[in-house]
Design a protein around this motif. Structure first.
Motif, short mmCIF file in Angstrom:
data_model
loop_
_atom_site.label_atom_id
_atom_site.label_comp_id
_atom_site.label_asym_id
_atom_site.label_seq_id
_atom_site.Cartn_x
_atom_site.Cartn_y
_atom_site.Cartn_z
N GLU A 25 11.71 17.26 -13.94
CA GLU A 25 12.23 17.36 -12.58
C GLU A 25 11.15 17.95 -11.69
O GLU A 25 10.47 18.92 -12.07
CB GLU A 25 13.46 18.27 -12.56
CG GLU A 25 14.04 18.45 -11.18
CD GLU A 25 15.25 19.38 -11.17
OE1 GLU A 25 15.65 19.79 -10.08
OE2 GLU A 25 15.78 19.70 -12.25
N VAL A 26 10.99 17.38 -10.51
CA VAL A 26 10.02 17.91 -9.53
C VAL A 26 10.55 19.25 -9.02
O VAL A 26 11.67 19.32 -8.51
CB VAL A 26 9.82 16.92 -8.36
CG1 VAL A 26 8.89 17.52 -7.30
CG2 VAL A 26 9.28 15.59 -8.86
N VAL A 27 9.74 20.30 -9.18
CA VAL A 27 10.18 21.63 -8.76
C VAL A 27 9.44 22.15 -7.53
O VAL A 27 9.91 23.07 -6.87
CB VAL A 27 10.09 22.68 -9.91
CG1 VAL A 27 11.11 22.33 -11.00
CG2 VAL A 27 8.69 22.76 -10.48
N SER A 28 8.27 21.58 -7.23
CA SER A 28 7.59 21.96 -6.00
C SER A 28 6.61 20.88 -5.59
O SER A 28 6.17 20.06 -6.39
CB SER A 28 6.86 23.31 -6.15
OG SER A 28 5.75 23.18 -7.01
N LYS A 29 6.28 20.92 -4.28
CA LYS A 29 5.39 19.92 -3.70
C LYS A 29 4.74 20.55 -2.48
O LYS A 29 5.43 20.99 -1.56
CB LYS A 29 6.22 18.70 -3.31
CG LYS A 29 5.47 17.63 -2.58
CD LYS A 29 6.43 16.53 -2.15
CE LYS A 29 5.77 15.70 -1.11
NZ LYS A 29 6.64 14.68 -0.55
#
Length: 144
Positions: free
Chosen positions: A108-112
């Motif tokens: 899961e993408v947790v930061s960008k």
């Protein structure tokens, strides 16, 4: 003539925090475990000799950490595409990966931020979590 579709990959702008990566099931064959240990120059007998692995308290040969690290990176870069560059893989190991099982990778993408995307990853087998941690990829300037 049959041609493969162009590899365009993901666009940094299209990725959102909370995005779930598609699962990846990796069959854990004896060949995969032994070959990747040898490929990473890890000649510890517990990664290629079942009898010696059992003498040392394991039920069979098991995957080495370098292979687990590489599979975590591959899972994310396969999803991100050819414009993404692996920047960091930070994992912890849990249950061993033994031959005959399957490791299912989830993420899961947790930061960008600033062209970097951090993905929380897990690799689980029938005994529980084999690996957990984060993988960070950078996107080239022209792909944001």
């Amino acid at each position: 003539m049959i041609t493969a579709p162009a590899l365009t990959g993901r666009s940094y702008d299209d990725i959102t925090v909370g995005e779930v990566l598609p699962e990846l099931a990796i069959p854990l064959t004896r060949t995969l475990i032994v070959a990747t240990a040898i490929a990473t120059r890890d000649f510890q007998d517990v990664h290629h000799d079942p009898e010696l692995a059992r003498e040392r308290g394991s039920k069979d040969v098991f995957m080495n950490i370098l292979t687990s690290n590489g599979l975590a990176g591959r899972f994310v870069t396969d999803w991100a595409g050819p414009h993404a560059v692996l920047r960091r893989v930070k994992i912890r190991l849990g249950a061993p990966n033994y031959p005959g099982d399957t490791m299912t990778m989830t993420g899961e993408v947790v930061s960008k931020a600033d062209g970097l995307v951090e993905v929380k990853v897990q690799g689980a087998n029938s005994m529980g979590n084999h690996l957990s941690g984060t993988v960070t990829v950078a996107f080239a300037e022209g792909t944001r």
